[in-house]
Design a protein around this motif. Sequence first.
Motif, PDB file in Angstrom:
ATOM      1  N   SER A  21       0.839  -1.188   0.000  1.00  0.00           N
ATOM      2  CA  SER A  21       0.000   0.000   0.000  1.00  0.00           C
ATOM      3  C   SER A  21       0.881   1.247   0.000  1.00  0.00           C
ATOM      4  O   SER A  21       2.086   1.186   0.296  1.00  0.00           O
ATOM      5  N   ASP A  22       0.288   2.380  -0.320  1.00  0.00           N
ATOM      6  CA  ASP A  22       1.020   3.637  -0.327  1.00  0.00           C
ATOM      7  C   ASP A  22       1.632   3.899   1.050  1.00  0.00           C
ATOM      8  O   ASP A  22       2.798   4.292   1.155  1.00  0.00           O
ATOM      9  N   TRP A  23       0.855   3.664   2.098  1.00  0.00           N
ATOM     10  CA  TRP A  23       1.352   3.868   3.458  1.00  0.00           C
ATOM     11  C   TRP A  23       2.566   2.975   3.730  1.00  0.00           C
ATOM     12  O   TRP A  23       3.558   3.419   4.317  1.00  0.00           O
ATOM     13  N   LEU A  32       4.665   1.715   1.554  1.00  0.00           N
ATOM     14  CA  LEU A  32       5.813   2.183   0.767  1.00  0.00           C
ATOM     15  C   LEU A  32       6.488   3.366   1.452  1.00  0.00           C
ATOM     16  O   LEU A  32       7.720   3.434   1.513  1.00  0.00           O
ATOM     17  N   TRP A  33       5.687   4.307   1.988  1.00  0.00           N
ATOM     18  CA  TRP A  33       6.265   5.433   2.717  1.00  0.00           C
ATOM     19  C   TRP A  33       6.991   4.952   3.969  1.00  0.00           C
ATOM     20  O   TRP A  33       8.074   5.453   4.302  1.00  0.00           O
ATOM     21  N   ALA A  34       6.411   3.992   4.661  1.00  0.00           N
ATOM     22  CA  ALA A  34       7.049   3.451   5.868  1.00  0.00           C
ATOM     23  C   ALA A  34       8.375   2.777   5.512  1.00  0.00           C
ATOM     24  O   ALA A  34       9.369   2.940   6.228  1.00  0.00           O
ATOM     25  N   CYS A  35       8.397   2.038   4.427  1.00  0.00           N
ATOM     26  CA  CYS A  35       9.634   1.379   3.986  1.00  0.00           C
ATOM     27  C   CYS A  35      10.691   2.411   3.623  1.00  0.00           C
ATOM     28  O   CYS A  35      11.863   2.266   3.998  1.00  0.00           O
ATOM     29  N   ALA A  36      10.293   3.445   2.895  1.00  0.00           N
ATOM     30  CA  ALA A  36      11.238   4.493   2.509  1.00  0.00           C
ATOM     31  C   ALA A  36      11.829   5.157   3.753  1.00  0.00           C
ATOM     32  O   ALA A  36      13.049   5.364   3.836  1.00  0.00           O
ATOM     33  N   ASN A  37      10.994   5.460   4.712  1.00  0.00           N
ATOM     34  CA  ASN A  37      11.457   6.073   5.950  1.00  0.00           C
ATOM     35  C   ASN A  37      12.413   5.143   6.695  1.00  0.00           C
ATOM     36  O   ASN A  37      13.452   5.567   7.209  1.00  0.00           O
ATOM     37  N   HIS A  38      12.075   3.864   6.750  1.00  0.00           N
ATOM     38  CA  HIS A  38      12.924   2.886   7.430  1.00  0.00           C
ATOM     39  C   HIS A  38      14.291   2.767   6.749  1.00  0.00           C
ATOM     40  O   HIS A  38      15.329   2.717   7.426  1.00  0.00           O
ATOM     41  N   VAL A  39      14.292   2.711   5.427  1.00  0.00           N
ATOM     42  CA  VAL A  39      15.564   2.627   4.688  1.00  0.00           C
ATOM     43  C   VAL A  39      16.411   3.860   4.989  1.00  0.00           C
ATOM     44  O   VAL A  39      17.624   3.739   5.213  1.00  0.00           O
ATOM     45  N   LEU A  40      15.803   5.041   5.001  1.00  0.00           N
ATOM     46  CA  LEU A  40      16.555   6.256   5.314  1.00  0.00           C
ATOM     47  C   LEU A  40      17.104   6.230   6.736  1.00  0.00           C
ATOM     48  O   LEU A  40      18.253   6.611   6.969  1.00  0.00           O
ATOM     49  N   GLN A  41      16.300   5.792   7.686  1.00  0.00           N
ATOM     50  CA  GLN A  41      16.760   5.736   9.074  1.00  0.00           C
ATOM     51  C   GLN A  41      17.871   4.710   9.252  1.00  0.00           C
ATOM     52  O   GLN A  41      18.801   4.920  10.025  1.00  0.00           O
ATOM     53  N   TRP A  51      10.653  -1.705  -5.159  1.00  0.00           N
ATOM     54  CA  TRP A  51      11.821  -0.940  -4.753  1.00  0.00           C
ATOM     55  C   TRP A  51      11.936   0.367  -5.523  1.00  0.00           C
ATOM     56  O   TRP A  51      12.426   1.361  -4.991  1.00  0.00           O
ATOM     57  N   GLN A  52      11.474   0.399  -6.765  1.00  0.00           N
ATOM     58  CA  GLN A  52      11.459   1.657  -7.505  1.00  0.00           C
ATOM     59  C   GLN A  52      10.484   2.640  -6.852  1.00  0.00           C
ATOM     60  O   GLN A  52      10.764   3.839  -6.785  1.00  0.00           O
ATOM     61  N   ALA A  53       9.354   2.128  -6.379  1.00  0.00           N
ATOM     62  CA  ALA A  53       8.382   2.978  -5.692  1.00  0.00           C
ATOM     63  C   ALA A  53       8.967   3.492  -4.373  1.00  0.00           C
ATOM     64  O   ALA A  53       8.753   4.660  -4.000  1.00  0.00           O
ATOM     65  N   ILE A  54       9.697   2.653  -3.668  1.00  0.00           N
ATOM     66  CA  ILE A  54      10.364   3.073  -2.430  1.00  0.00           C
ATOM     67  C   ILE A  54      11.409   4.138  -2.756  1.00  0.00           C
ATOM     68  O   ILE A  54      11.510   5.157  -2.062  1.00  0.00           O
ATOM     69  N   ALA A  55      12.172   3.926  -3.823  1.00  0.00           N
ATOM     70  CA  ALA A  55      13.201   4.892  -4.235  1.00  0.00           C
ATOM     71  C   ALA A  55      12.586   6.254  -4.536  1.00  0.00           C
ATOM     72  O   ALA A  55      13.138   7.289  -4.138  1.00  0.00           O
ATOM     73  N   ALA A  56      11.451   6.272  -5.210  1.00  0.00           N
ATOM     74  CA  ALA A  56      10.784   7.535  -5.532  1.00  0.00           C
ATOM     75  C   ALA A  56      10.391   8.275  -4.258  1.00  0.00           C
ATOM     76  O   ALA A  56      10.506   9.509  -4.176  1.00  0.00           O
TER      77      ALA A  56
END
Length: 65
Positions: free
Chosen positions: A3-5, A7-16, A45-50
Motif C-alpha cells: 500500500s502507499d502507506w 511504501l512510505w514506511a519502507c522508505a522512511n525505514h531505509v533512510l533511518q 523498490w522503484q516505488a520506495i526509491a521515488a
Amino acid sequence: MLSDWELWACANHVLQTHGDQAPVHVADQIGALALAGDAAGIQTWQAIAARIVQLTSETADRPLQ
C-alpha cells in the motif's frame, strides 16, 4: 504490491537505517531482484526509491500548496 502507506514506511525505514547510503542500498536491492528476474520486487523498490527522493529533496520542507 504494498500500500502507499507501507511504501512510505519502507522508505522512511531505509533512510533511518542506511542514512546517506540509502540510494546505494536501494540500487543493490533492485540489482539483486533484476538478476533474479523479480519484476514485482523491482517495481516495489522503484516505488520506495521515488519516496526516498521525495523525503530527501529540498522541496520536502516546503508546505504543500
